[in-house]
Design an enzyme around this catalytic site. Structure first.
Site, PDB file in Angstrom:
ATOM      1  N   GLU A  45      -2.118  -6.711 112.803  1.00  0.00           N
ATOM      2  CA  GLU A  45      -3.189  -6.311 113.721  1.00  0.00           C
ATOM      3  C   GLU A  45      -2.919  -4.895 114.247  1.00  0.00           C
ATOM      4  OE1 GLU A  45      -5.556  -8.405 117.416  1.00  0.00           O
ATOM      5  OE2 GLU A  45      -3.376  -8.338 117.551  1.00  0.00           O
ATOM      6  N   LYS A 127     -12.653  -7.928 115.773  1.00  0.00           N
ATOM      7  CA  LYS A 127     -12.273  -9.117 116.542  1.00  0.00           C
ATOM      8  C   LYS A 127     -13.419  -9.487 117.479  1.00  0.00           C
ATOM      9  CE  LYS A 127      -8.165 -10.725 119.106  1.00  0.00           C
ATOM     10  NZ  LYS A 127      -6.835 -10.273 119.600  1.00  0.00           N
ATOM     11  N   CYS A 162      -4.981 -12.097 115.175  1.00  0.00           N
ATOM     12  CA  CYS A 162      -4.236 -12.670 116.301  1.00  0.00           C
ATOM     13  C   CYS A 162      -4.887 -13.965 116.808  1.00  0.00           C
ATOM     14  CB  CYS A 162      -4.134 -11.605 117.397  1.00  0.00           C
ATOM     15  SG  CYS A 162      -2.933 -11.925 118.692  1.00  0.00           S
TER      16      CYS A 162
END
Length: 315
Positions: A45, A127, A162
């Site tokens: 990430e 995200k 994540c």
């Protein structure tokens, strides 16, 4: 398309708050992986310009100058720097999922670009919900980021960032996209005694392992590490639980959830490889197909929004 694929998961330290250095390191890692025969390469990430743990350890005012620098060194999707990465991917003949802090106008997003062996970005996502204090710095991905899987010559490649791995509806929608190989992009993670177990390094790996089992797919857990030198560059205070060098938890899981690679020292830079056969998904899927024979759409179903929201609408 051959069912035999060599996959590679990157565990490495970013070049902290250094866009040019970060691009050079990504290119170096792509070349290393390709030279070792990899077909698919996953990155952590926000590998460019690194995950800013300082947002958790310092106040927003203490962190202002650091995050201004972070913004300036984040990567634009349409940029000369991205073109250099795309050229490296094309020359290497690999498929990569690159995690980076995307700068778009006045905003940042936690992004993943899926780049195929021709050097083309075939999919790009953000995200959908930055985690906790991340929301102070990064914006939300929209409906177009619910598409998490892109087809390739090496199978259907998926990716999440994540704690997106904690979201059961998002995971379920990915399974419906028939993912073969999933890139689980994570930052540095540690076990923090004063906090909750589900934020720990071990739990982070378990969330990724669950996706492998539920999706009957191969999962590349790709993570950053932090060194004492990186801690200084990241403007971090001394923290007892932050073992340095450390933070890595890179591993590759099979479609039944079994680890395919040995445990990696959390403080070393390495690329972890596995030779996989996509046909191995068949046995796992025959046992557990959550969007097929093991579903009950008459009782439980998922509603998905496919049109991205925009701040301006024209009549």
């Amino acid at each position: 398309m051959s069912s035999k694929v060599k996959v590679a998961a990157v565990q490495a330290e970013p070049v902290w708050n250094d866009l040019q250095g970060g691009v050079a390191k990504v290119i170096s890692l792509i070349k290393d992986a390709a030279n070792n025969g990899a077909n698919v390469v996953g990155f952590p990430e926000v590998f460019i310009p690194g995950y800013p743990w300082s947002i958790w350890a310092n106040s927003a005012m203490e962190n202002a100058s650091f995050m201004n620098e972070y913004f300036e060194n984040s990567l634009e999707r349409e940029s000369e720097e991205m073109e250099r990465i795309k050229v490296a991917v094309r020359e290497a003949g690999v498929f990569i999922v690159l995690g980076y802090s995307e700068r778009y106008r006045g905003s940042l997003y936690i992004a993943q670009s899926f780049i195929d062996p021709t050097g083309t970005i075939v999919h790009h996502r953000r995200k959908i919900k930055p985690t906790h204090v991340e929301r102070s710095y990064w914006g939300d991905g929209q409906a177009d980021s619910l598409q998490t899987v892109a087809p390739s010559a090496f199978g259907n490649i998926g990716g999440l960032n994540c704690w997106e791995h904690t979201q059961p509806l998002l995971r379920y929608y990915e399974y419906s996209q028939n993912v073969d190989i999933h890139v689980a992009s994570w930052p540095c993670m540690w076990n923090i005694p004063s906090w909750t177990y589900h934020t720990s390094d071990e739990a982070s790996s378990r969330f990724s392992q669950v996706l492998a089992m539920e999706g009957a797919c191969f999962v590349l857990v790709c993570t950053q590490i932090l060194t004492p030198e990186g801690k200084i560059k990241s403007k971090l205070p001394d923290l007892d639980w932050m073992k340095l060098p450390g933070g890595g938890l890179t591993v590759i899981y099979g479609p039944d959830g079994a680890p395919l690679t040995a445990p990696l020292d959390p403080g070393v830079e390495a690329i972890v490889y596995a030779d996989i056969d996509l046909k191995d998904r068949i046995k796992a899927n025959q046992n557990l197909d959550l969007v097929g024979h093991y579903s009950r759409p008459d009782l439980l179903s998922l509603r998905v929004t496919t049109e991205a929201a925009t701040p301006i609408h024209f009549n």
